[in-house]
Scaffold this active site. Structure first.
Site: not given
Length: 457
Positions: A250, A93, A221, A284, A70, A132, A335, A224
């Site tokens: 997650e 984020r 994804h 995760h 990942h 993505y 990740d 959500r």
């Protein structure tokens, strides 16, 4: 070159009369191991021998190379840059969205080449890239079809790593919430449009890149980011011959939103639509109910743990031991690349289990190494370095047994002492691609990364 001669190597041996082995194979360290190679694969193995003329010498202890199940390559921009104040998830984020907004195909190819080179030098020979960032900001398609995806493929070829390009379906900003302006470049019109684009990408990659080096997989994804109706479409129409990945449970908020909207957990929603299977890799899987664990185990799904990222983001400690006992295969990923180091991921997985349970030895060193290598088999569209055995791809990493970290360690227990700094040589497809911290063709990853990162704020 006729082959590789290893000062010592981890090879598979018959269990014989070893108690509890049932005659099964077990790994052992053998000295003087010679690997004959043909077309990138191991064609013969001899132990207790001297090198032959033309052999490439690998000093230290040689292991199968690691598999990174990942990765988000562009997240490497964030390393050491998201900890202002208390550095909570929202600080991370916001910076992630700013970084995504700056990507262009040219900048991404340069950055990904550096990131993949860091992986190679660290001992990885394969990576599953959960991708993505498909379009221009605002969601406008590039004039060149698959411009961002092909940039990643070229970066993999340049670094020599085997790439599984996971083209990701991302339709919503949350359950019942449209994509935000920052997320617009991640999206597609609907699941059918994504499936069409995925088919076109697969055809284009197959025409342009060797299948053992670059392959295409699929990703959702998260629950959500993919509404239930789209899950139904994917379950009905996604080709059965490619791996499928998803971020799963997650954070507790994801579980709560899913239960409120659909009446089940994310794992339960996937089960409802027949998406739990051996080809699924759930990334995760941190916050699971006992029923979720049973569902994933019964399906034989792979669970990709990313221990250093999960620690960095304070996501929590997932139930890796319980998942493995239930029937899931554990794999490891880096990740967001707070660390790129297969050995650190191995022991961080075990250390998390110890902290959560108050017990040592939750995973044996052999199980940890399995998670870092062939545990990722179902996650990848390209070959995985398995054991050093005839027929396996010749993907190797040599580790120094006498560094300040490894001196005195039992090589089979390097998961508890070694780091990527101890990886002295890396071989992919029977080609030496990295030696002593540098890529044979591209130089040091630090220099590549420093140059690539200059282009991002």
């Amino acid at each position: 070159m006729s082959g590789f001669w290893c000062e010592a190597a981890l090879i598979e041996a018959d269990g014989g009369d070893v108690a509890g082995s049932g005659g099964a194979r077990r790994p052992e360290i053998a000295a003087g191991v010679r690997l004959e190679v043909h077309e990138g694969r191991i064609s013969g193995i001899a132990t207790g021998v001297r090198p032959e003329a033309g052999d490439q010498i690998l000093n230290g202890v040689v292991f199968p190379a690691a598999a990174n199940a990942h990765s988000h390559a562009f997240h490497r921009i964030l390393r050491g840059r998201t900890h202002d104040g208390r550095g909570d998830f929202w600080v991370w984020r916001e910076q992630m969205y700013r970084s995504a907004a700056e990507l262009t195909p040219e900048k991404y190819e340069k950055l990904a080449t550096a990131v993949f080179t860091e992986m190679v030098v660290s001992g990885f020979s394969s990576v599953a890239e959960f991708h993505y960032v498909h379009h221009q900001p605002g969601g406008i398609p590039y004039a060149e079809p698959h411009a961002m995806e092909l940039a990643l493929a070229r970066a993999a070829v340049a670094s020599g790593i085997r790439l599984t390009l996971l083209d990701t379906l991302y339709l919503a900003g949350g359950i019942g919430t449209p994509l935000s302006p920052e997320q617009a470049r991640f999206g597609d019109a609907d699941a059918d449009a994504w499936l069409d684009r995925l088919g076109s990408l697969r055809a284009g990659v197959a025409r342009s890149f060797p299948p053992e080096l670059v392959g295409v997989g699929a990703a959702l994804h998260s629950v959500r980011g993919v509404p239930e109706e789209a899950l139904k479409t994917v379950a009905a129409k996604l080709p059965a011959d490619i791996p499928l990945h998803i971020h799963l449970s997650e954070q507790p908020a994801e579980n709560q939103a899913c239960i409120e909207a659909y009446g089940v957990t994310p794992a339960g929603l996937l089960a409802r639509h027949g998406l739990l299977s051996r080809r699924l890799s759930a990334v995760h899987a941190t916050h699971l109910t006992p029923e979720d664990i049973r569902l994933l185990g019964d399906a034989g799904a792979t669970v990709v743990m990313c221990p250093t990222t999960e620690a960095d983001l304070a996501d929590g400690i997932g139930p890796a031991r319980a998942l493995s006992d239930a029937g899931s295969t554990i794999a490891l990923g880096t990740d967001q690349h707070a660390v790129i180091d297969p050995w650190v991921e191995m022991r961080t997985l075990e250390h998390g289990e110890r902290l959560a349970s108050g017990q040592r030895g939750r995973f044996s060193p052999q199980e940890l190494f399995h998670a870092a290598t062939i545990g990722a088999t179902a996650s990848m569209a390209t070959p995985i370095a398995s054991a050093l055995e005839v027929g396996a791809v010749c993907d190797l990493m040599a580790v120094a047994p006498d560094s300040v970290r490894t001196a005195g360690s039992i090589p089979r227990q390097f998961a508890f002492s070694a780091t990527a700094s101890d990886v002295t040589d890396v071989v992919i497809a029977a080609e030496l691609v990295a030696s002593n911290g540098a890529h044979v063709r591209l130089g040091t990853p630090g220099s590549l990364l420093a140059e690539a990162l200059k282009e991002f704020s």
